[in-house]
Design a protein around this motif. Structure first.
Motif, PDB file in Angstrom:
ATOM      1  N   GLN A  62      27.369  16.368  54.077  1.00  0.00           N
ATOM      2  CA  GLN A  62      25.971  16.619  54.424  1.00  0.00           C
ATOM      3  C   GLN A  62      25.764  18.070  54.843  1.00  0.00           C
ATOM      4  N   ASN A  81      27.624  20.638  53.927  1.00  0.00           N
ATOM      5  CA  ASN A  81      27.764  21.467  52.722  1.00  0.00           C
ATOM      6  C   ASN A  81      26.515  21.385  51.858  1.00  0.00           C
ATOM      7  N   SER A  82      25.925  20.206  51.822  1.00  0.00           N
ATOM      8  CA  SER A  82      24.712  20.057  51.015  1.00  0.00           C
ATOM      9  C   SER A  82      23.585  20.926  51.576  1.00  0.00           C
ATOM     10  N   ARG A  83      23.421  20.970  52.919  1.00  0.00           N
ATOM     11  CA  ARG A  83      22.382  21.786  53.538  1.00  0.00           C
ATOM     12  C   ARG A  83      22.643  23.275  53.307  1.00  0.00           C
ATOM     13  N   ASP A 110      24.321  24.633  50.849  1.00  0.00           N
ATOM     14  CA  ASP A 110      24.069  24.942  49.435  1.00  0.00           C
ATOM     15  C   ASP A 110      22.569  25.085  49.176  1.00  0.00           C
ATOM     16  N   ALA A 111      21.766  24.250  49.811  1.00  0.00           N
ATOM     17  CA  ALA A 111      20.314  24.332  49.613  1.00  0.00           C
ATOM     18  C   ALA A 111      19.766  25.644  50.173  1.00  0.00           C
ATOM     19  N   GLU A 112      20.243  26.067  51.337  1.00  0.00           N
ATOM     20  CA  GLU A 112      19.792  27.328  51.907  1.00  0.00           C
ATOM     21  C   GLU A 112      20.171  28.514  51.032  1.00  0.00           C
ATOM     22  N   CYS A 113      21.396  28.464  50.493  1.00  0.00           N
ATOM     23  CA  CYS A 113      21.820  29.561  49.594  1.00  0.00           C
ATOM     24  C   CYS A 113      20.958  29.609  48.339  1.00  0.00           C
ATOM     25  N   ASP A 114      20.666  28.452  47.813  1.00  0.00           N
ATOM     26  CA  ASP A 114      19.811  28.413  46.622  1.00  0.00           C
ATOM     27  C   ASP A 114      18.418  28.960  46.934  1.00  0.00           C
ATOM     28  N   ASP A 115      17.883  28.709  48.124  1.00  0.00           N
ATOM     29  CA  ASP A 115      16.559  29.205  48.504  1.00  0.00           C
ATOM     30  C   ASP A 115      16.568  30.724  48.619  1.00  0.00           C
ATOM     31  N   GLN A 146      16.554  32.200  45.152  1.00  0.00           N
ATOM     32  CA  GLN A 146      15.237  32.083  44.501  1.00  0.00           C
ATOM     33  C   GLN A 146      14.247  33.105  45.063  1.00  0.00           C
TER      34      GLN A 146
END
Length: 734
Positions: A649, A651-653, A655-660, A663
């Protein structure tokens, strides 16, 4: 020749017609001149005279017969010799007879003694002499002649001995046999009156006799007394079916109407009838299976030591799950459950020759390690557990002629090596017949009762506290510590367990009375031919040590999470070759789960097994058993899986922040490059890099200045008013 045969036949007949002999008519022949049972009192061959008394009720005077007539009847097999059932007192001493019996006998003997002495024989048998003698003796004692005749006839009828005058109370009593009286339907209820009669004073509530309802009780016992039912349950079912007062309807159900207490037999009458019917244990056999009967109820006669010719003639081996919880060697907070103990005993001497304690369930893997221990030297084994002994303290390293086990692991194909390689005859006991291995069962009993029950974590320890807390919570002993305890207990048994019936007769004849297992073993090895054998250790290792595959790696010989090294492998650069080539070679090994310090590999040149030792930096695992390492690996894998699931969980958060971030950067860059060509964007990378470097240096300088202003105490004391706003010297760069 015919004359000789006649003479022999006459001699045989005369031997049967002797004084005190019993004669009866041959069954199946009618119209004989002799009826009933007779006892011969006197034989006079010269006068062709035989005196006998009929054994009947009441007894009558003796009769005179022709001896030749009886001989003819005996030759024609019209009459035959017989015997009477002995009276109850016949097999008892005078000390065991009641005092009033002896008093009656003494009085009776004093009355007739002058009539049966040697001086009165044979005249007392003649009617005229007997009548006058009885009349004179009766007059002297002032008693009726009939009383004297009864005593005299009784004396002659029952063998002409003083014990014939003992009272015949065994022949007294009501009419019929005990069984006939017991089953007589008109027999009233016997025994003490029940309490309900005492309180209500109603005689009709005494109850019914068992004899009057015997057939119904037997029907209930036959139908309901089954292995899965208790006597109480069988009694209740019998009352419902065979003693109900009818049925009442409740919808579709028929409910039996139960009788009153005085209208049914009691539970004690039911139990008493079961005891009567079970005189030959037929009901007991019905309630239990054949194996349980043979194990716990049958008569035990004979000995397991029969037909044994010395030590090692037969070993017994068996396993049990011990009644104690253990902790792990790696972490005492881990409870690892109950261990499995294998014990091997020599039947001739009862010597404990080997054992194995492990976590593997009863199987060939545990049995082979126990056998290896039994066939190996005990000095090094005990030393590895901190027990210093000499060869004489435990001199057991021999192979047996036969090996008796239960119907389990020795029936596997893996155990065929005992017969093919080690030449041991394997015998298997019947299923659930622990009595075929009494020496092993005795060891398990002694260990549990004398040692295990007093240790922390035992199942039977402090029965009052068992209800308050679980036994596993008291566990504090690990496998190594319990093995060390068992070594000392087995040594104590071998040296001090004295049992006199274990001594061979030859040993007693030599004046050797030490009946301990060690003494009997040593004497048997020196004097008996028990076929004790020794085998080369290399062959024993090959046959009994567990086999596995290890890989040759750069850090050593890898097996079950540990690395081992060997001088020969180092000299042959096997580990360097594995590192150079990047390929691991596989090699066959032998190992001991309870001795992980070393494993054995095969040396093909000298055809022997050579040891490989644990590398130095992994010696912390030297005390851990193979099973414990497997448990540790499983626990660590489980913890890693839990950690991985918890981290997913996070790591998932992230990864989402890095993707943001990516972008947003793409959107800002796209906006900044609007109206610029690709050539212009890529043309000034060097100058742009230099500007970025200078901007980074200027930014770090400004941060240092700001930090100095806020942290310098001198500036904080002298500065009383806000400093005038000065232009930023770095503004030009930006």
């Amino acid at each position: 020749m015919d004359t000789a045969l006649e003479t022999n036949r006459s001699t045989d007949v005369s031997d049967l017609l002797l004084q005190n002999s019993l004669i009866e008519p041959t069954p199946g022949i009618d119209n004989l001149p002799l009826q009933g049972l007779y006892r011969i009192l006197w034989v006079d061959a010269s006068n062709d005279l035989l005196v006998a008394i009929a054994i009947q009720s009441p007894l009558k005077a003796p009769c005179e017969f022709q001896l030749s007539a009886w001989q003819q009847l005996l030759e024609g097999r019209y009459i035959q010799p017989t015997a009477l059932t002995l009276r109850p007192f016949a097999l008892q001493d005078d000390d065991s007879l009641p005092e009033h019996y002896l008093t009656i006998r003494a009085k009776s003997w004093a009355i007739i003694e002058p009539l049966v002495c040697d001086a009165m024989l044979p005249w007392i048998y003649h009617p005229k002499h007997r009548g006058s003698a009885i009349a004179q003796r009766a007059k002297t004692l002032a008693i009726p002649p009939s009383q004297l005749r009864r005593l005299l006839y009784k004396y002659w009828a029952y063998g002409s001995t003083i014990n014939a005058l003992l009272p015949c109370y065994d022949l007294c009593g009501p009419q019929g046999s005990k069984e006939e009286r017991r089953t007589k339907p008109t027999m009233g209820k016997r025994g003490r009156r029940p309490v309900r009669v005492l309180f209500n004073d109603e005689p009709d509530q005494v109850g019914i006799s068992a004899a009057s309802v015997r057939s119904r009780l037997i029907a209930g016992i036959t139908e309901f007394l089954q292995p899965d039912k208790t006597i109480t349950k069988a009694y209740e079912e019998t009352i419902k079916k065979h003693f109900n007062k009818g049925y009442e309807r409740h919808g579709k159900l028929s409910v039996p109407i139960m009788p009153e207490a005085h209208e049914k037999p009691s539970i004690w009458q039911f139990r008493y009838l079961i005891q009567q019917l079970d005189y030959n244990l037929s009901l007991t056999k019905k309630q239990i299976d054949t194996s349980t009967w043979n194990l716990a109820f049958r008569g035990s006669y004979g000995s397991s030591r029969s037909h044994l010719f010395g030590p090692c003639a037969r070993f017994e081996v068996d396993a049990t799950i011990m009644d104690i919880y253990l902790v792990s060697t790696l972490n005492r907070a881990w409870i690892i459950g109950r261990p499995v103990l294998y014990v091997i005993v020599d039947v001739f001497s009862a010597m404990v020759v080997g054992f194995h304690l492990g976590l593997e369930g009863p199987s060939w893997e545990g049995a082979r390690l126990a056998l290896f221990n039994a066939f190996s030297d005990k000095v090094e084994f005990c030393k590895s557990y901190g027990v210093e002994i000499t060869q004489e303290d435990w001199p057991c390293h021999h192979l047996p002629h036969k090996l008796l086990s239960d119907n389990g692991e020795m029936r596997s194909k893996a155990s065929d090596t005992l017969t093919k390689t080690l030449n041991i005859d394997v015998e298997n006991a019947a299923v659930r017949r622990g009595d075929w291995k009494p020496n092993i069962e005795q060891q398990f009993h002694l260990i549990n009762e004398g040692t295990i029950r007093f240790l922390p974590g035992a199942l039977v320890q402090r029965e009052r506290e068992v209800r308050k807390r679980g036994n596993p919570l008291d566990a504090c002993i690990n496998l190594r510590e319990l093995t060390s305890i068992l070594i000392r207990r087995f040594l104590q048994f071998n040296h001090s367990r004295y049992k006199a019936d274990r001594l061979p007769p030859e040993m007693v004849g030599e004046g050797l009375l030490d009946a301990t297992p060690l003494a009997v073993w040593n004497w048997g090895i020196a004097n008996k031919t028990g076929r004790a054998r020794r085998e080369d250790p290399q062959i024993i290792w090959t046959a009994l040590l567990p086999k596995a595959i290890a890989s040759i790696r750069p850090k050593g010989l890898y097996f079950d999470g540990r690395h081992y090294i060997n001088n020969r492998l180092c000299l042959e650069e096997r580990f360097a070759r594995a590192r150079t080539r990047g390929k691991y070679d596989m090699i066959e090994i032998r190992y001991l789960s309870y001795a992980p310090k070393q494993i054995w590999i095969k040396n093909k040149e000298n055809r022997s097994w050579e040891a490989c030792y644990l590398v130095e930096h992994e010696l912390s695992y030297a005390q851990a058993r193979q099973e414990e390492l497997w448990d540790q690996i499983q626990i660590l894998n489980y913890e890693a899986e839990k950690k991985q699931n918890a981290q997913k969980q996070i790591n998932s958060r992230l990864d989402a922040e890095c993707d943001d971030i990516v972008q947003k950067a793409q959107a800002a860059t796209k906006e900044a490059r609007q109206g610029l060509s690709k050539a212009r964007i890529a043309a000034s990378i060097t100058s742009h890099r230099a500007i970025e470097k200078e901007a980074g240096r200027a930014e770090r300088l400004r941060q240092d200045v700001e930090s100095y202003r806020t942290t310098s105490p001198l500036l904080q004391r002298t500065q009383t008013s806000p400093a005038p706003t000065m232009p930023d010297p770095l503004e030009d760069i930006w």
